[in-house]
Motif scaffolding. Structure first.
Motif, PDB file in Angstrom:
ATOM      1  N   GLN A 138      75.379  64.952  17.753  1.00  0.00           N
ATOM      2  CA  GLN A 138      76.389  64.899  18.392  1.00  0.00           C
ATOM      3  C   GLN A 138      77.540  66.274  18.016  1.00  0.00           C
ATOM      4  OE1 GLN A 138      75.837  63.294  20.920  1.00  0.00           O
ATOM      5  NE2 GLN A 138      74.057  62.251  20.034  1.00  0.00           N
ATOM      6  N   PHE A 139      77.656  66.503  16.302  1.00  0.00           N
ATOM      7  CA  PHE A 139      78.646  67.016  16.016  1.00  0.00           C
ATOM      8  C   PHE A 139      79.376  68.452  17.086  1.00  0.00           C
ATOM      9  CE2 PHE A 139      77.929  71.039  12.725  1.00  0.00           C
ATOM     10  CZ  PHE A 139      76.320  71.039  13.572  1.00  0.00           C
ATOM     11  N   GLN A 140      78.118  68.993  17.642  1.00  0.00           N
ATOM     12  CA  GLN A 140      78.589  69.523  18.474  1.00  0.00           C
ATOM     13  C   GLN A 140      79.460  69.207  19.785  1.00  0.00           C
ATOM     14  OE1 GLN A 140      77.719  72.876  17.775  1.00  0.00           O
ATOM     15  NE2 GLN A 140      75.600  72.846  17.410  1.00  0.00           N
ATOM     16  N   ARG A 141      79.657  68.349  20.281  1.00  0.00           N
ATOM     17  CA  ARG A 141      80.837  68.060  21.011  1.00  0.00           C
ATOM     18  C   ARG A 141      82.087  67.579  20.265  1.00  0.00           C
ATOM     19  NH1 ARG A 141      78.692  61.870  23.666  1.00  0.00           N
ATOM     20  NH2 ARG A 141      76.185  63.137  23.914  1.00  0.00           N
ATOM     21  N   ILE A 142      82.044  67.734  19.283  1.00  0.00           N
ATOM     22  CA  ILE A 142      83.521  69.090  18.434  1.00  0.00           C
ATOM     23  C   ILE A 142      84.269  69.883  18.272  1.00  0.00           C
ATOM     24  CG2 ILE A 142      84.904  68.220  16.324  1.00  0.00           C
ATOM     25  CD1 ILE A 142      82.634  66.131  15.695  1.00  0.00           C
ATOM     26  N   GLN A 143      85.097  70.923  18.710  1.00  0.00           N
ATOM     27  CA  GLN A 143      85.723  72.096  18.791  1.00  0.00           C
ATOM     28  C   GLN A 143      86.738  71.976  17.245  1.00  0.00           C
ATOM     29  OE1 GLN A 143      84.951  74.465  21.085  1.00  0.00           O
ATOM     30  NE2 GLN A 143      85.920  76.114  19.987  1.00  0.00           N
ATOM     31  N   ILE A 144      86.731  73.085  17.500  1.00  0.00           N
ATOM     32  CA  ILE A 144      87.122  73.502  15.552  1.00  0.00           C
ATOM     33  C   ILE A 144      87.407  74.958  15.927  1.00  0.00           C
ATOM     34  CG2 ILE A 144      87.332  73.642  13.378  1.00  0.00           C
ATOM     35  CD1 ILE A 144      87.412  70.979  14.269  1.00  0.00           C
ATOM     36  N   ASP A 145      88.498  75.253  16.388  1.00  0.00           N
ATOM     37  CA  ASP A 145      89.404  76.200  16.184  1.00  0.00           C
ATOM     38  C   ASP A 145      89.920  77.127  15.144  1.00  0.00           C
ATOM     39  OD1 ASP A 145      88.747  76.901  19.432  1.00  0.00           O
ATOM     40  OD2 ASP A 145      90.364  75.903  19.466  1.00  0.00           O
ATOM     41  N   PRO A 146      89.641  78.724  15.218  1.00  0.00           N
ATOM     42  CA  PRO A 146      90.078  79.148  13.574  1.00  0.00           C
ATOM     43  C   PRO A 146      91.636  78.494  13.655  1.00  0.00           C
ATOM     44  CG  PRO A 146      89.582  80.902  15.526  1.00  0.00           C
ATOM     45  CD  PRO A 146      89.094  79.842  16.400  1.00  0.00           C
TER      46      PRO A 146
END
Length: 224
Positions: free
Chosen positions: A169-177
């Protein structure tokens, strides 16, 4: 105790190629400005330790914060980028056509990069490192706060663990620069305080016209 998770700032390669462990990739002008802005946001916060991936883009981001809060940077390979093996340095548009791409998207726990490591191995070493620092810093401080500067997939794996999510499920998390995420660990459970905080505003809330639903391996370039 509180863990602050910071993704490195922008580089010329961010969102275009999968940099991985390629040496010599530094923050560009945008990334340096992001790191400076983040450092100012954290200037009033007591930070007891700063830990960074050994890759230059992370060390430079972490150092900007360290120079502001007055804490030295410790480098730890366990927070280094996923070892993407043969995928390293290749354009993301090319990788999206690879047979492994759907596995990375839907079943990342089963994804092993040719000549590299699996996402499960990346997650294990990063989460284990967090628990190690939690124990170590709790022995030194009553309510420690520490910052880890790492990479998109690594931070997503740590957050998934804190949220009690399966790695799939970790692809549901967005982490931007240069985003800031925060987890407070207690004896009973972790509390996720922030995810992908880039300082407010509404930029990025409107979906791009070419949105596919695929997560960007490596994290992408955010609004850049």
């Amino acid at each position: 105790m509180t863990l602050l998770l910071v993704r490195h700032g922008l580089t010329a390669a961010t969102g275009k190629t999968l940099a991985g462990w390629t040496p010599g990739i530094h923050l560009d002008e945008r990334g340096r400005a992001q790191a400076a802005a983040l450092a100012q946001r954290l200037a009033s916060l007591r930070v007891d330790a700063i830990v960074s991936s050994p890759l230059e883009r992370c060390v430079e981001t972490a150092q900007a914060v360290a120079d502001t809060v007055g804490v030295p940077v410790t480098v730890d390979e366990r927070f280094g980028e996923c070892r993407y093996g043969e995928w390293t340095g290749r354009p993301l548009t090319e990788l999206a056509k690879d047979d492994l791409w759907p596995v990375v998207q839907a079943y990342p726990s089963a994804a092993r990069f040719p000549g590299g490591e699996s996402l499960a191995e990346t997650a294990h070493r990063a989460v284990s490192a967090v628990h190690d620092y939690n124990t170590r810093l709790l022995a030194q401080h009553d309510t420690p706060v520490y910052l880890v500067c790492s990479h998109g997939d690594v931070i997503k794996a740590i957050l998934a663990d804190a949220l009690g999510l399966h790695l799939d499920q970790f692809q549901r998390i967005q982490i931007d620069p240069c985003s800031l995420s925060a987890v407070r660990y207690t004896r009973l459970r972790p509390f996720v305080l922030r995810i992908n905080d880039v300082g407010g505003g509404t930029a990025g809330l409107r979906p791009p016209e070419d949105a596919t639903g695929d997560a960007v391996v490596g994290g992408g370039a955010g609004e850049a």
